[in-house]
Design an enzyme around this catalytic site. Structure first.
Site, short mmCIF file in Angstrom:
data_model
loop_
_atom_site.label_atom_id
_atom_site.label_comp_id
_atom_site.label_asym_id
_atom_site.label_seq_id
_atom_site.Cartn_x
_atom_site.Cartn_y
_atom_site.Cartn_z
N GLU A 189 -8.83 1.44 -2.85
CA GLU A 189 -8.95 1.53 -1.39
C GLU A 189 -10.33 2.06 -0.98
O GLU A 189 -10.51 3.24 -0.75
CB GLU A 189 -7.85 2.43 -0.82
CG GLU A 189 -7.83 2.43 0.69
CD GLU A 189 -6.78 3.34 1.29
OE1 GLU A 189 -6.50 3.20 2.50
OE2 GLU A 189 -6.24 4.19 0.56
N HIS A 230 -13.38 1.86 3.34
CA HIS A 230 -12.38 2.74 3.93
C HIS A 230 -12.94 3.08 5.32
O HIS A 230 -13.52 2.21 5.96
CB HIS A 230 -12.11 3.97 3.06
CG HIS A 230 -10.86 4.69 3.46
ND1 HIS A 230 -10.87 5.88 4.14
CD2 HIS A 230 -9.56 4.35 3.31
CE1 HIS A 230 -9.62 6.25 4.40
NE2 HIS A 230 -8.80 5.33 3.91
N HIS A 263 -2.60 -3.00 4.70
CA HIS A 263 -1.84 -2.08 5.55
C HIS A 263 -2.48 -2.03 6.94
O HIS A 263 -3.15 -1.08 7.30
CB HIS A 263 -1.71 -0.69 4.92
CG HIS A 263 -3.00 0.00 4.56
ND1 HIS A 263 -3.94 -0.55 3.72
CD2 HIS A 263 -3.49 1.21 4.90
CE1 HIS A 263 -4.95 0.29 3.58
NE2 HIS A 263 -4.70 1.37 4.30
N HIS A 279 0.84 -1.20 0.00
CA HIS A 279 0.00 0.00 0.00
C HIS A 279 0.87 1.25 0.00
O HIS A 279 1.59 1.51 0.96
CB HIS A 279 -0.92 0.01 1.22
CG HIS A 279 -2.01 1.01 1.14
ND1 HIS A 279 -3.23 0.75 0.56
CD2 HIS A 279 -2.08 2.30 1.55
CE1 HIS A 279 -4.00 1.82 0.62
NE2 HIS A 279 -3.31 2.78 1.22
N ASP A 337 0.45 5.51 -1.18
CA ASP A 337 -0.51 6.54 -1.60
C ASP A 337 0.12 7.64 -2.45
O ASP A 337 -0.41 8.75 -2.49
CB ASP A 337 -1.18 7.16 -0.37
CG ASP A 337 -2.35 6.35 0.12
OD1 ASP A 337 -3.35 6.27 -0.60
OD2 ASP A 337 -2.27 5.78 1.23
N ASP A 364 2.08 2.08 3.94
CA ASP A 364 1.18 3.24 3.91
C ASP A 364 1.96 4.53 3.70
O ASP A 364 1.52 5.61 4.13
CB ASP A 364 0.33 3.31 5.17
CG ASP A 364 -1.03 3.98 4.94
OD1 ASP A 364 -1.30 4.40 3.80
OD2 ASP A 364 -1.81 4.08 5.90
N HIS A 373 -9.07 -1.62 7.21
CA HIS A 373 -10.14 -0.62 7.41
C HIS A 373 -11.50 -1.22 7.76
O HIS A 373 -12.41 -0.45 8.08
CB HIS A 373 -10.30 0.29 6.19
CG HIS A 373 -9.25 1.33 6.05
ND1 HIS A 373 -9.26 2.50 6.78
CD2 HIS A 373 -8.15 1.39 5.25
CE1 HIS A 373 -8.21 3.24 6.44
NE2 HIS A 373 -7.51 2.58 5.52
#
Length: 411
Positions: free
Chosen positions: A141, A168, A235, A36, A38, A304, A214
């Protein structure tokens, strides 16, 4: 007996160098696959997805955890790039935002072909390893990105989605998120609704990894029990080490072991130490705990990076992966265990998901009931016949009769 005391610091330095050298040796053969990252969100936030902006050059990009030199220094050989759109897009423009972020990943790979190889399979990852490139995959995600539509899910698969995070930090109409476990969200689906179960089955059919980062504990358990293939936590870390509800509790870790699934440890300070500060050693504590409870086959990395505001001392960016591997070697992890965490475990799970897929099987077609859809800006095409619309029509009929009932009661 004390005559050699002055050599002790030298011995310590040499030992540290040995573990770092060993980490690099192992990673040259088995680079890390991170679950993961971003960076695509940062490209939106900083440049509104204008990749040709000279400031967005990934060879010199500043102010992020990730750029090409850092990826090379960190021996990153595979990356699931996060396609993320915030929860406030749910029932609005989530699908459009998702498509735009998928487009960013595709364009990024085309702009830097010497570094990135866009892939959609475990075989593609191995090909990237052979070519010395970063295997680049798409992870979506948040289940709100499919807008409660199996058709949208299948379209995202065609565009390269190879994992879907079921929620999420917000419920979807069909799955509950982790804030249910903190009391900050109300449970809606008790884990998975019947439509959520169809989503899981369709992901299995397509060969898409199911990501349980999540989600609520009830959603974790329902999915682990239903899925025909192993799942991942792209993650997430260990709840017993840091009691954040974003982490995975031990009873779920035992289900992870039973299903040959995978937990890819998150580096966010607040999920590592439960405070704003953390260090590399504490990340290793999470890896140790998951290995102890779920087994070495269940361990991976999902840093992350570029998705969190605080990362541990010693893991400031993606270039620091060799230091974490050196710490695991220092803790007597075997080379096979380290290679598993780096890449082999993810490849095993991905291959199992691919083997469990069945594209010749008829797809899931039953749509979500209309009364379970959120948002007011929707048309009702397709719901004009069948059971879903029947409830709506009865509701309209009862509403139209209300004035008549009121008049009769006054007689």
């Amino acid at each position: 007996m004390w005559s050699g005391w002055w050599l002790w610091p030298l011995v310590a330095v040499c030992t540290a160098d040995f573990f770092r050298d060993e980490a690099e040796r192992i990673m040259r053969d088995s680079p890390v696959i991170d679950g993961h990252n971003d960076l695509p969100w940062q490209l939106l936030d900083m440049f509104n997805n204008r990749l040709q902006d000279e400031r967005a050059n990934l060879t010199t990009l500043a102010g992020t955890h990730t750029n090409i030199p850092k990826l090379r220094a960190g021996f990153v050989g595979g990356q699931f790039w996060s396609v993320y759109t915030p929860c406030d897009t749910q029932n609005k423009d989530a699908v459009r935002r998702t498509l735009e972020q998928m487009d960013v990943v595709h364009r990024m790979c085309r702009m830097y072909p010497e570094t990135f190889l866009y892939v959609t399979s475990s075989a593609g990852i191995r090909q990237a390893f052979r070519e010395g490139k970063v295997a680049s995959l798409i992870g979506v995600e948040g289940g709100h990105s499919i807008d409660s539509s199996l058709g949208v899910l299948r379209a995202l698969y065609q565009l390269g989605m190879r994992y879907l995070t079921l929620t999420h930090s917000c419920n979807t109409p069909w799955a509950d998120n982790w804030l249910v476990d903190t009391g900050d969200s109300e449970p809606q689906s008790q884990g998975l609704s019947p439509f959520g179960q169809r989503v899981v089955k369709e992901l299995n059919r397509l060969g898409v990894l199911i990501d349980l980062a999540h989600v609520s504990v009830a959603t974790m358990k329902a999915t682990l029990q239903l899925s025909r293939a192993p799942v991942i936590f792209s993650h997430s870390s260990a709840y017993s080490v840091c009691a954040s509800r974003r982490n995975v509790p031990d009873d779920v870790l035992r289900l992870v072991k039973q299903t040959d699934s995978l937990v890819m440890v998150n580096f966010y300070n607040n999920y590592i130490s439960c405070t704003n500060k953390a260090n590399l050693s504490q990340v290793a504590d999470h890896l140790d705990h998951i290995k102890e409870v779920a087994g070495a086959r269940a361990v991976g990395f999902g840093g992350d990076f570029d998705g969190v505001p605080r990362v541990p001392e010693g893991l400031e960016d993606v270039s620091k992966y060799p230091d974490l591997i050196a710490e695991l070697l220092r803790r007597n992890w075997t080379e096979a265990e380290v290679k598993g965490a780096l890449a082999d475990n993810l490849l095993r799970v991905f291959e199992a998901v691919e083997q469990a897929s069945n594209l010749t099987q008829a797809p899931e077609e039953e749509p979500i009931p209309l009364d379970q859809l959120g948002g007011s800006c929707r048309t009702h095409y397709g719901y004009s016949s069948g059971a879903s619309s029947l409830h709506r029509h009865w509701g309209l009929l009862l509403a139209s009769l209300a004035p008549l009932v009121l008049c009769l009661s006054l007689l």
